[in-house]
Design a protein around this motif. Structure first.
Motif, short mmCIF file in Angstrom:
data_model
loop_
_atom_site.label_atom_id
_atom_site.label_comp_id
_atom_site.label_asym_id
_atom_site.label_seq_id
_atom_site.Cartn_x
_atom_site.Cartn_y
_atom_site.Cartn_z
N MET A 1 -0.98 16.36 15.53
CA MET A 1 -1.14 15.12 14.77
C MET A 1 0.22 14.45 14.57
SD MET A 1 -3.48 14.92 11.37
CE MET A 1 -4.89 15.98 11.67
N GLU A 2 0.33 13.18 14.95
CA GLU A 2 1.59 12.45 14.83
C GLU A 2 1.54 11.59 13.57
OE1 GLU A 2 4.35 11.61 16.83
OE2 GLU A 2 4.04 13.27 18.24
N PHE A 3 2.49 11.75 12.69
CA PHE A 3 2.49 10.96 11.46
C PHE A 3 3.54 9.86 11.53
CE2 PHE A 3 0.62 14.94 10.24
CZ PHE A 3 -0.40 14.57 9.41
N SER A 4 3.24 8.73 10.92
CA SER A 4 4.19 7.62 10.93
C SER A 4 5.16 7.74 9.77
CB SER A 4 3.44 6.29 10.86
OG SER A 4 2.61 6.28 9.70
N SER A 5 4.94 8.74 8.90
CA SER A 5 5.80 8.90 7.73
C SER A 5 6.04 10.39 7.49
CB SER A 5 5.13 8.26 6.52
OG SER A 5 5.56 8.86 5.33
N LYS A 6 7.31 10.74 7.30
CA LYS A 6 7.65 12.14 7.03
C LYS A 6 7.12 12.58 5.68
CE LYS A 6 10.10 13.14 10.68
NZ LYS A 6 9.18 13.73 11.64
N LEU A 7 7.12 11.67 4.71
CA LEU A 7 6.65 11.99 3.37
C LEU A 7 5.16 12.34 3.42
CD1 LEU A 7 8.38 9.04 1.52
CD2 LEU A 7 8.92 11.45 1.20
N LEU A 8 4.43 11.54 4.18
CA LEU A 8 3.00 11.77 4.34
C LEU A 8 2.77 13.10 5.06
CD1 LEU A 8 0.12 10.37 4.18
CD2 LEU A 8 0.51 9.75 6.55
N ARG A 10 4.68 15.73 5.17
CA ARG A 10 4.99 16.88 4.32
C ARG A 10 3.85 17.13 3.33
NH1 ARG A 10 9.01 17.17 -0.26
NH2 ARG A 10 8.43 19.24 -0.99
N ALA A 11 3.34 16.04 2.73
CA ALA A 11 2.25 16.18 1.77
C ALA A 11 1.02 16.80 2.44
CB ALA A 11 1.91 14.83 1.15
N LEU A 27 -5.37 15.29 5.17
CA LEU A 27 -5.02 13.88 5.40
C LEU A 27 -5.97 12.97 4.63
CD1 LEU A 27 -3.36 11.73 6.87
CD2 LEU A 27 -4.92 11.93 8.80
N ALA B 47 5.90 17.60 -3.03
CA ALA B 47 5.56 16.77 -1.86
C ALA B 47 4.65 15.61 -2.28
CB ALA B 47 4.89 17.62 -0.79
N LEU B 48 3.70 15.90 -3.17
CA LEU B 48 2.79 14.85 -3.63
C LEU B 48 3.54 13.79 -4.43
CD1 LEU B 48 -0.38 16.89 -4.71
CD2 LEU B 48 0.02 15.65 -2.57
N MET B 51 5.76 11.71 -2.10
CA MET B 51 4.95 10.82 -1.28
C MET B 51 4.51 9.62 -2.10
SD MET B 51 1.24 11.31 0.30
CE MET B 51 0.63 11.14 -1.37
N ASN B 63 0.89 -0.26 8.19
CA ASN B 63 0.79 1.17 8.45
C ASN B 63 1.68 1.89 7.42
OD1 ASN B 63 0.34 3.63 9.62
ND2 ASN B 63 1.48 3.21 11.51
N ILE B 64 1.37 3.16 7.14
CA ILE B 64 2.22 3.92 6.24
C ILE B 64 3.54 4.23 6.93
CG2 ILE B 64 2.49 6.22 5.22
CD1 ILE B 64 -0.38 6.08 4.34
N SER B 65 4.63 4.11 6.20
CA SER B 65 5.95 4.26 6.80
C SER B 65 6.96 4.69 5.76
CB SER B 65 6.34 2.91 7.40
OG SER B 65 7.68 2.92 7.78
N ASP B 66 8.09 5.28 6.22
CA ASP B 66 9.15 5.63 5.28
C ASP B 66 10.14 4.49 5.13
OD1 ASP B 66 7.98 8.07 4.95
OD2 ASP B 66 9.28 9.11 6.37
N MET B 93 -3.37 6.70 14.10
CA MET B 93 -3.01 8.03 14.62
C MET B 93 -3.91 8.42 15.78
SD MET B 93 -2.31 9.83 10.96
CE MET B 93 -2.18 11.47 11.58
N ASN B 97 -2.64 8.94 19.67
CA ASN B 97 -2.83 10.23 20.35
C ASN B 97 -3.34 10.07 21.77
OD1 ASN B 97 -1.91 12.07 18.53
ND2 ASN B 97 -3.90 12.38 17.54
#
Lengths: 205, 205
Positions: A1-8, A10-11, A27, B47-48, B51, B63-66, B93, B97
């Motif tokens: 699974m590829e996430f667009s956010s590292k914070l997401l 990690r959670a 998710l 983590a929560l 986030m 999109n969700i992003s950092d 996502m 993929n």
């Protein structure tokens, strides 16, 4: 699974460590949190932190408690000489819900299970034997699951406390209330016949 | 449910606010956490918190992003004039993929659903129309779920951007790869016949 956010990511990874929660469910839960007010997620995080940091186990019965001696053990109205031996705190909650037991509990924290690497010394058995050895206990009620591991644990404890000459009992096995006979398994049905009770006493409940 | 600890009760209550997690499951999860090393629960809580406090939504595609502009929008190798309209970030996502789309996305954040009280103004439709109005978009691909709500949303957006004379397309509906014909529903089967493609182009994939 590829996430667009590292914070997401990690959670989701942390969430999916919980039993029965895979990456997809994690998710879904995390995205739900993002749609809810911020306070809700922060409240959950805070509740988990507080619980993990501050929760105590009762020094006497090993039940979860906010204080050193739990509400049940410190309640003067309970019988202190009858102890119900259970596997974990969910069993305490279940028995308390029935309002049919007025003694104290002893939470073992599991069952003896060599397959899972759980031996007698991983459980709170020693403190139970000490309690019995002090001579304050009249009866020990075994309320463990009716499985191989539960029976093994019962028998192990029984052997340890046999010398102290106290009454031991185990909760009744039989047909569940509301169950039809034809669907009961043979062992349960057999035991319920062998351990039959006087009809008059069945009218009391 | 009677809890012997307020800390435990609060954790279970907060946990059971999550969708699909009832009180019993919440209790099971929380008791599991108590058996695991402390770091694991604190890691999850942390983590929560991080986030929920720090996660951003891409200013362009939502999109969700950092960072302010997400990795996809800021990638110079992507086609900026093809935009795929999706419901939420899970769809981004899923499409990413497949590695079969090289354009940009636009995340609506839901579907128009009067039954659930979701109208067009609750979704990121205005910013999409603005993007199209600027004349930078050649093609819009609708990749919403094939439901009543998905179709309504497609049609609403289509009406809004009709005046700008750009190409619009929707992802193909048809028999899933690996599916047997006899189990396909009539509508899907019908559409897959009406929207048949030249055999040669099916050989490319």
């Amino acid at each position: 699974m590829e996430f667009s956010s590292k914070l997401l990511e990690r959670a989701v990874n942390e969430m999916s460590q919980l039993p029965g929660i895979g990456k997809r469910t994690a998710l879904r839960l995390v995205l739900h949190m993002l749609k809810q007010p911020k306070d809700q997620t922060l409240g959950l995080a805070n509740a988990l932190q507080n619980m993990r940091n501050d929760v105590k186990f009762c020094t006497s019965c090993h039940n979860i408690s906010d204080v050193a001696l739990c509400e049940i053990c410190s309640n003067p109205n309970r019988l202190t000489d009858v102890i119900c031996v259970v596997e974990d705190i969910r069993d305490v909650m279940a028995i308390e819900n029935t309002s049919s037991f007025k003694g104290l509990y002893h939470v073992l924290g599991g069952k003896i299970s060599p397959m899972d690497g759980v031996g007698p010394h991983d459980l709170n058995i020693e403190s139970l034997v000490t309690k019995v050895a002090k001579g304050q206990v009249k009866e020990l009620i075994f309320a463990l699951s009716s499985t191989m591991e539960g029976d093994t644990t019962n028998f192990y404890i029984y052997k340890q406390i046999q010398q102290f000459n106290i009454t031991t009992s185990t909760i009744a096995r039989g047909i569940s209330v509301g169950d039809e006979l034809e669907y009961a398994d043979e062992i349960t049905l057999g035991r319920s016949i062998v351990n039959r009770i006087p009809f008059e006493s069945s009218l009391k409940h």
